[in-house]
Design an enzyme around this catalytic site. Structure first.
Site, short mmCIF file in Angstrom:
data_model
loop_
_atom_site.label_atom_id
_atom_site.label_comp_id
_atom_site.label_asym_id
_atom_site.label_seq_id
_atom_site.Cartn_x
_atom_site.Cartn_y
_atom_site.Cartn_z
N LYS A 46 -50.14 -41.26 -31.62
CA LYS A 46 -49.45 -42.52 -31.38
C LYS A 46 -49.66 -43.53 -32.50
O LYS A 46 -49.00 -44.55 -32.54
CB LYS A 46 -49.85 -43.09 -30.02
CG LYS A 46 -51.29 -43.45 -29.84
CD LYS A 46 -51.47 -44.02 -28.44
CE LYS A 46 -52.92 -44.23 -28.09
NZ LYS A 46 -53.11 -44.64 -26.72
N ARG A 47 -50.59 -43.23 -33.38
CA ARG A 47 -50.79 -44.12 -34.53
C ARG A 47 -49.55 -44.13 -35.43
O ARG A 47 -49.27 -45.10 -36.09
CB ARG A 47 -52.00 -43.67 -35.36
CG ARG A 47 -53.31 -43.83 -34.63
CD ARG A 47 -54.42 -44.20 -35.56
NE ARG A 47 -54.83 -45.56 -35.31
CZ ARG A 47 -55.82 -46.18 -35.94
NH1 ARG A 47 -56.47 -45.58 -36.90
NH2 ARG A 47 -56.13 -47.41 -35.66
#
Ligand code: GLU
Length: 492
Positions: free
Chosen positions: A253-254
């Site tokens: 999700k970064r």
């Protein structure tokens, strides 16, 4: 033999596309063999597990068309299907292992464990802690036991030799036993770890094939040993390749939105997302790109999974979604899908409190609330001209927010407010000033509905995607800047 597969998600955050991908392949494998597919909630991590996350996982899998035969919500003959409700079963199995000499109570304190690890490191030895390393002199063990010290239950593991695992896709996998530690099975609070609960449940639930992500390969030796200790037959193992970003790094999700909620909110059709997930490492015999879930089930063959790191590419997914919209939806179908998406009572009611107090005519609604129905706003560098912050500070502020939001366990207005307050203290800025650029990044304008409410309603992935987009239009973060930011962020 009836084939039985399962998905065993931990409800510790947003529903991840990786979970849906693994669920889909388990479902197809089971259906292809006329078998059953089970959903089990692995919520032994009581601190991080939440009922909201569980509900979101169930909802989003259903949205994608993934249906299970047994699970916490539909019941079944092997319940309960939530590990937190199966505590006695695990305690009983741990007791059996202690009795048969395959597990032992470990009274080592955390300081002692640190020391053991340090001294092994200094001596250049492998770091896995073995039963022999952990053993206490008999009288000391007895003393701690009699005095009722806190303890964990650990499994016995061989000191050396090779563990051989069979994998449906990878063939023979060899792991050196020296690298495998005396795994904790029951924690000091009596809760089981993933390893014990997972093995016991797979056996009791009659699971015949375990298709799961490749990040679990290292657990396989411990699991195989537990099956041996219990005298049970082990399910066949199949470790699926992990989804990757276009740069081949692990999908995280970064870098990319990973929550199914995001794709739903962006207005992707569930059948397109499911189809795209089916293309991850797998292809139809005739290589066609567009196929339905039924077609996938009919032609499924696990041996067609290729191990070369499937790339989850947003552009490709968007292209496929466009095909579905143009080829599969007539006017009526389009209207229905659009209404299901966001033009429905439930969603409009959610944004109503933001809009109603702020308009004098209905024609003001769309311009005011457009950001609730869109993806990333059309902003440019100049959108931030009125913000009284240097470029570096501006980008830093947005980046810090993204990082804080990434690890936020609960997504609601109070939690978001806590994060914003923490940052305004750090930057010594008034909340209002700090929120000014956030407002533009989220709503795309400088006058709209409340930004805190907007973020709460839009959800974590959509909020972070918009903040990341703002960072990008402001020129992004250079490597040097990233280093400086990270240092400062760690000290926060
Ligand atoms: N609870 C694990 C997870 O969150 C399950 C892993 C497995 O399938 O064994 O992915």
């Amino acid at each position: 033999m009836t084939v039985r597969t399962r998905i065993a998600p931990s409800p510790t955050g947003d529903p991840h596309v990786g979970t849906a991908y693994i669920a889909l392949f388990n479902l197809c494998f089971a259906r292809q063999h006329g078998g059953q597919f089970i959903l089990r909630i692995e919520d032994t991590d009581r601190v991080r597990s939440t009922a909201e996350s569980e509900q979101m996982i169930l909802d989003s899998l259903r949205w994608l068309g993934v249906e299970w035969d047994e699970g916490p919500d539909v019941g079944g003959p092997h319940g309960p299907y939530r590990q937190s409700e199966r505590g006695d079963i695990y305690a009983e199995h741990a007791r059996q292992l202690i009795e048969s000499g395959h597990a032992f109570k470990c009274y080592r304190t955390s300081e002692e464990l640190d020391e053991l690890r340090e001294s092994r490191k200094a001596a250049g030895m492998h770091l896995a802690l073995k039963p022999a390393d952990l053993a206490l002199p008999a009288d000391e063990q007895a003393r701690r036991e009699n005095e009722g010290w806190p303890h964990v239950v650990r499994m016995q593991v061989p000191a050396n030799g090779t563990c051989v695992i069979q994998d449906m896709l990878r063939g023979t996998i060899e792991v050196d036993w020296a690298q495998v530690d005396a795994q904790i099975l029951l924690k000091s609070d009596g809760m089981p770890t993933y390893h014990l609960a997972n093995v016991v449940d797979d056996h009791l639930m009659g699971i015949t094939h375990v298709l799961r992500g490749e990040e679990w390969i290292n657990s396989a030796p411990k699991h195989q040993l537990l099956y041996e200790y219990f005298g049970w037959e082990m399910p066949e193992l199949c470790h699926m390749p992990l989804l990757r970003n276009p740069d081949k790094s692990k999908l995280s999700k970064r870098k990319n939105p990973t929550s199914i909620n995001y794709y739903r909110r962006m207005g992707y059709l569930p059948q397109a997302v499911t189809n795209y997930l089916g293309r991850m490492g797998w292809s139809m015999p005739d290589e066609r790109e567009k196929f339905s879930l039924d077609e996938m089930m009919a032609h499924f063959d696990i041996q067609r999974v290729s191990l070369g790191g499937p790339v989850f590419d947003l552009e490709k997914l968007t292209w496929l979604n466009g095909l579905y919209i143009r080829e599969d939806l007539d006017d009526e179908g389009f209207l229905k899908a659009l209404m299901e998406w966001a033009f429905n009572e439930q969603y409009v009611k959610e944004i109503l409190p933001q809009v109603r107090p702020r308009v004098e005519t209905f024609s003001e609604v769309a311009p005011l609330a457009g950001h609730f129905f869109s993806g990333v706003p059309a902003i440019s560098e100049t959108s931030f001209d009125a913000v009284k912050l240097g470029r570096e500070d501006l980008v830093k502020l947005l980046q810090f927010l993204v990082w804080r939001f990434e690890v936020l366990p609960a997504w609601n207005k109070e939690a978001l407010l806590g994060e914003v307050k923490a940052l305004s203290a750090h930057f010594e800025m008034k909340m209002k000033d700090l929120l000014a650029p956030v407002f533009i990044a989220i709503t795309g304008s400088s006058a709209s509905t409340s930004v805190m409410d907007a973020m709460a309603i839009l959800g974590s992935d959509m909020t972070r995607a918009r903040l990341r987009h703002a960072i990008a239009v402001l020129g992004g973060v250079s490597k040097k800047q990233a280093k400086r930011f990270e240092k400062e962020y760690r000290e926060l």
